[in-house]
Design a protein around this motif. Structure first.
Motif, PDB file in Angstrom:
ATOM      1  N   VAL A   1      -4.780  22.732 -61.719  1.00 33.97           N
ATOM      2  CA  VAL A   1      -5.615  22.650 -62.919  1.00 33.97           C
ATOM      3  C   VAL A   1      -7.060  23.019 -62.592  1.00 33.97           C
ATOM      4  CG1 VAL A   1      -4.171  20.906 -64.007  1.00 33.97           C
ATOM      5  CG2 VAL A   1      -6.097  20.188 -62.584  1.00 33.97           C
ATOM      6  N   THR A   2      -7.748  23.477 -63.611  1.00 33.66           N
ATOM      7  CA  THR A   2      -9.168  23.822 -63.441  1.00 33.66           C
ATOM      8  C   THR A   2     -10.058  22.930 -64.300  1.00 33.66           C
ATOM      9  OG1 THR A   2      -8.944  25.536 -65.119  1.00 33.66           O
ATOM     10  CG2 THR A   2      -8.701  26.221 -62.819  1.00 33.66           C
ATOM     11  N   THR A   3      -9.479  21.825 -64.725  1.00 35.93           N
ATOM     12  CA  THR A   3     -10.275  20.818 -65.421  1.00 35.93           C
ATOM     13  C   THR A   3     -10.106  19.506 -64.662  1.00 35.93           C
ATOM     14  OG1 THR A   3      -9.844  21.903 -67.531  1.00 35.93           O
ATOM     15  CG2 THR A   3     -10.702  19.661 -67.612  1.00 35.93           C
ATOM     16  N   THR A   4     -11.050  19.220 -63.802  1.00 34.26           N
ATOM     17  CA  THR A   4     -11.014  17.967 -63.043  1.00 34.26           C
ATOM     18  C   THR A   4     -12.388  17.320 -63.099  1.00 34.26           C
ATOM     19  OG1 THR A   4     -11.629  19.084 -60.984  1.00 34.26           O
ATOM     20  CG2 THR A   4      -9.272  18.835 -61.430  1.00 34.26           C
ATOM     21  N   SER A   5     -12.418  16.057 -62.751  1.00 34.00           N
ATOM     22  CA  SER A   5     -13.685  15.322 -62.697  1.00 34.00           C
ATOM     23  C   SER A   5     -13.844  14.720 -61.307  1.00 34.00           C
ATOM     24  CB  SER A   5     -13.705  14.203 -63.744  1.00 34.00           C
ATOM     25  OG  SER A   5     -13.613  14.736 -65.048  1.00 34.00           O
ATOM     26  N   THR A   6     -15.062  14.587 -60.888  1.00 35.54           N
ATOM     27  CA  THR A   6     -15.307  13.975 -59.580  1.00 35.54           C
ATOM     28  C   THR A   6     -14.766  12.548 -59.571  1.00 35.54           C
ATOM     29  OG1 THR A   6     -17.494  13.262 -60.284  1.00 35.54           O
ATOM     30  CG2 THR A   6     -17.349  15.376 -59.146  1.00 35.54           C
ATOM     31  N   GLY A   7     -14.247  12.158 -58.421  1.00 36.87           N
ATOM     32  CA  GLY A   7     -13.721  10.808 -58.282  1.00 36.87           C
ATOM     33  C   GLY A   7     -12.254  10.679 -58.622  1.00 36.87           C
ATOM     34  N   GLU A   8     -11.627  11.765 -59.024  1.00 40.01           N
ATOM     35  CA  GLU A   8     -10.176  11.723 -59.257  1.00 40.01           C
ATOM     36  C   GLU A   8      -9.456  11.977 -57.932  1.00 40.01           C
ATOM     37  OE1 GLU A   8      -9.718  13.104 -63.871  1.00 40.01           O
ATOM     38  OE2 GLU A   8     -10.046  14.686 -62.409  1.00 40.01           O
ATOM     39  N   PHE A   9      -8.329  11.294 -57.756  1.00 33.23           N
ATOM     40  CA  PHE A   9      -7.623  11.341 -56.474  1.00 33.23           C
ATOM     41  C   PHE A   9      -6.199  11.885 -56.623  1.00 33.23           C
ATOM     42  CE2 PHE A   9     -10.961   8.438 -55.373  1.00 33.23           C
ATOM     43  CZ  PHE A   9     -11.100   8.506 -53.993  1.00 33.23           C
TER      44      PHE A   9
ATOM     45  N   THR B   1      -3.772  10.620 -64.888  1.00 36.77           N
ATOM     46  CA  THR B   1      -3.145  11.872 -65.329  1.00 36.77           C
ATOM     47  C   THR B   1      -3.987  12.608 -66.371  1.00 36.77           C
ATOM     48  OG1 THR B   1      -1.906  10.645 -67.002  1.00 36.77           O
ATOM     49  CG2 THR B   1      -0.815  11.027 -64.882  1.00 36.77           C
ATOM     50  N   THR B   2      -5.157  12.094 -66.641  1.00 37.25           N
ATOM     51  CA  THR B   2      -6.010  12.713 -67.650  1.00 37.25           C
ATOM     52  C   THR B   2      -6.247  14.191 -67.340  1.00 37.25           C
ATOM     53  OG1 THR B   2      -7.132  10.584 -67.740  1.00 37.25           O
ATOM     54  CG2 THR B   2      -8.178  12.444 -68.903  1.00 37.25           C
ATOM     55  N   ASN B   3      -6.610  14.459 -66.099  1.00 40.92           N
ATOM     56  CA  ASN B   3      -6.889  15.837 -65.701  1.00 40.92           C
ATOM     57  C   ASN B   3      -5.887  16.374 -64.677  1.00 40.92           C
ATOM     58  OD1 ASN B   3      -9.232  16.171 -67.324  1.00 40.92           O
ATOM     59  ND2 ASN B   3     -10.400  14.963 -65.842  1.00 40.92           N
ATOM     60  N   LEU B   4      -5.550  15.547 -63.693  1.00 33.92           N
ATOM     61  CA  LEU B   4      -4.646  16.003 -62.627  1.00 33.92           C
ATOM     62  C   LEU B   4      -3.202  15.949 -63.136  1.00 33.92           C
ATOM     63  CD1 LEU B   4      -6.263  14.295 -59.487  1.00 33.92           C
ATOM     64  CD2 LEU B   4      -6.349  16.705 -60.129  1.00 33.92           C
TER      65      LEU B   4
END
Lengths: 368, 63
Positions: A205-213, A124-127
């Motif tokens: 959201v517009t703050t995501t990192s690669t590898g998040e599902f 839930t950090t970004n998503l």
């Protein structure tokens, strides 16, 4: 006469009694995936506005924003599959959508409906802001512009929809967690002249990192003010429902046995047409569909020409595949196609064509 | 939908001779070889025509 009003029907043991044909969505549990199990930037398979798992297509703020796969490990209890959206390009919005055919949603229009689904995120950090929407299409029936997004907007701001597409609910942050839970929204489809309904679930959201599902499954849209338990249709019914919109034929070989429980559900037939040599350098083939298509003029797609072999008075590899639709009254049940090649064969000779390469395919699409 | 390498094609007639009118568009849609019948009943054809009208796609003439 009297009217019996109930919230649910139950078996004697208290479990919910499932009325059939409530779910207006097809392949809501992502079991059927004729096009493949994984969609990445290879061959542009994860482009924005591109169909992937049957009946579902990706909407994203650009291409290669997420990889799409059929998930068979991270699934809810009593489930077999989900869709997994794996961030490939950071800081972009993305989601999935399904357009419901007019004849399958006409009874929803003007009425209250409930969308429900199970979902979770890897972290839930970004998503931390996933939303869902019930969208009405008020353009021409079954001529829906599938890319319903006009502008994705800033983080937390609902995407702006194109003309003729209208949010029927007020999308809100569902606050997904790292465990599967059921999420619902209810709305009345009251847009004037609504003809189709589109279900849309996305990360806002517009703050995501690669590898998040983001994982989603058991998506259901039904008439009424609340959701009922997910209607898990038989696999044979789901396959037939999906094949109304897309039919894929592949090589007869080992592929089918390797897909296991995921059951891609394409036709693993090898021979994809029988016909005759209509000239010395072309053959005309006929294909009877495994289920009626939505329309009789589908788009034909195919893999490499070298995947195919024509057998008649000799064997040949195609140099081109063409639709022969203009010559016959093709309909939803069958079609014809022409294949040309180099090297003359006997005219009028019986001919058949098969796929002899693993992964080779020919498909007919009548998606919305 | 990304369409590339679009080209008109004239289907062979029933007797095997080359037809005189365009009957389909051969192209690559999202990386996949595709044959799109010229019919407003086909949504891909309608989308291709929208791209043409918007100046975003050119379809080569048939051979």
């Amino acid at each position: 006469m009297s009217t019996l009003k109930v919230d649910t029907l139950q078996h004697r043991d208290g479990t919910e009694y499932i009325l059939s044909e409530r779910n207006k969505l097809i392949n809501g549990d992502f079991m059927v995936c004729q096009r493949g199990l994984s969609f990445t930037s290879t061959d542009s398979a994860n482009n924005d506005d591109t169909y992937n798992l049957d009946r579902w297509y990706l909407l994203s703020d650009g291409n290669d924003i997420v990889d799409v796969t059929q998930e068979t490990s991270t699934v809810p209890t009593n489930g077999l599959s989900a869709i997994a959206l794996d961030v490939e390009t950071a800081n972009k919005k993305f989601g999935i959508a399904q357009i419901i055919e007019n004849r399958n949603c006409v009874d929803l229009i003007g009425n209250e409906v409930t969308l429900s689904f199970k979902a979770k995120v890897s972290a839930t950090t970004n998503l931390d802001n996933v939303k869902c929407a019930i969208v009405a299409w008020s353009g021409t029936a079954d001529t829906v512009t599938s890319d319903i997004i006009s502008a994705w907007g800033s983080e937390g701001t609902d995407p702006t929809l194109i003309t003729n597409a209208t949010y029927e609910n007020t999308p809100a942050n569902l606050n997904l967690t790292t465990s599967y839970a059921t999420y619902t929204t209810t709305a009345t489809i009251d847009t004037a002249n609504a003809k189709n309904v589109v279900v849309f679930i996305w990360s806002d959201v517009t703050t995501t990192s690669t590898g998040e599902f983001l994982y989603i499954t058991d998506v259901q849209l039904e008439q009424g003010p609340s959701n009922s338990i997910f209607e898990r249709k038989s696999i044979e019914q789901q396959i037939a429902n999906c094949r109304r919109y897309y039919q894929r034929y592949e090589q007869l070989g080992t592929s089918y046995s390797t897909v296991g429980a995921s059951d891609r559900s394409y036709v693993n037939a090898g021979v994809v047409g029988t016909g005759y040599n209509n000239t010395t350098t072309s053959s005309r083939f006929f294909n009877t569909r495994t289920a009626p298509l939505r329309k009789g003029v589908p788009t034909i797609s195919y893999s490499q020409l070298s995947d195919f072999t024509i057998v008649a008075s000799s064997t040949r590899t195609p140099t081109a595949i063409n639709s022969a639709a203009s010559n016959y009254n093709n309909d939803v049940h069958w079609s014809t196609f022409d294949v040309t090649y180099s090297g003359a064969m006997t005219i009028s000779h019986f001919a058949w064509i098969y796929i002899d390469t693993d992964g080779g395919f020919i498909a007919y699409s009548s998606e919305l | 939908m990304i369409v590339t390498n679009a080209k008109y094609y004239k289907s062979l007639l029933v007797d095997g001779t080359k037809g005189t009118k365009n009957t389909e568009i051969q192209c690559v849609i999202d990386g996949v070889n595709s044959v799109v019948p010229i019919s407003t009943d086909n949504d891909d054809y309608n989308e291709i025509m929208r791209l043409v009208d918007a100046g975003e796609l050119t379809i080569a003439d048939a051979d």
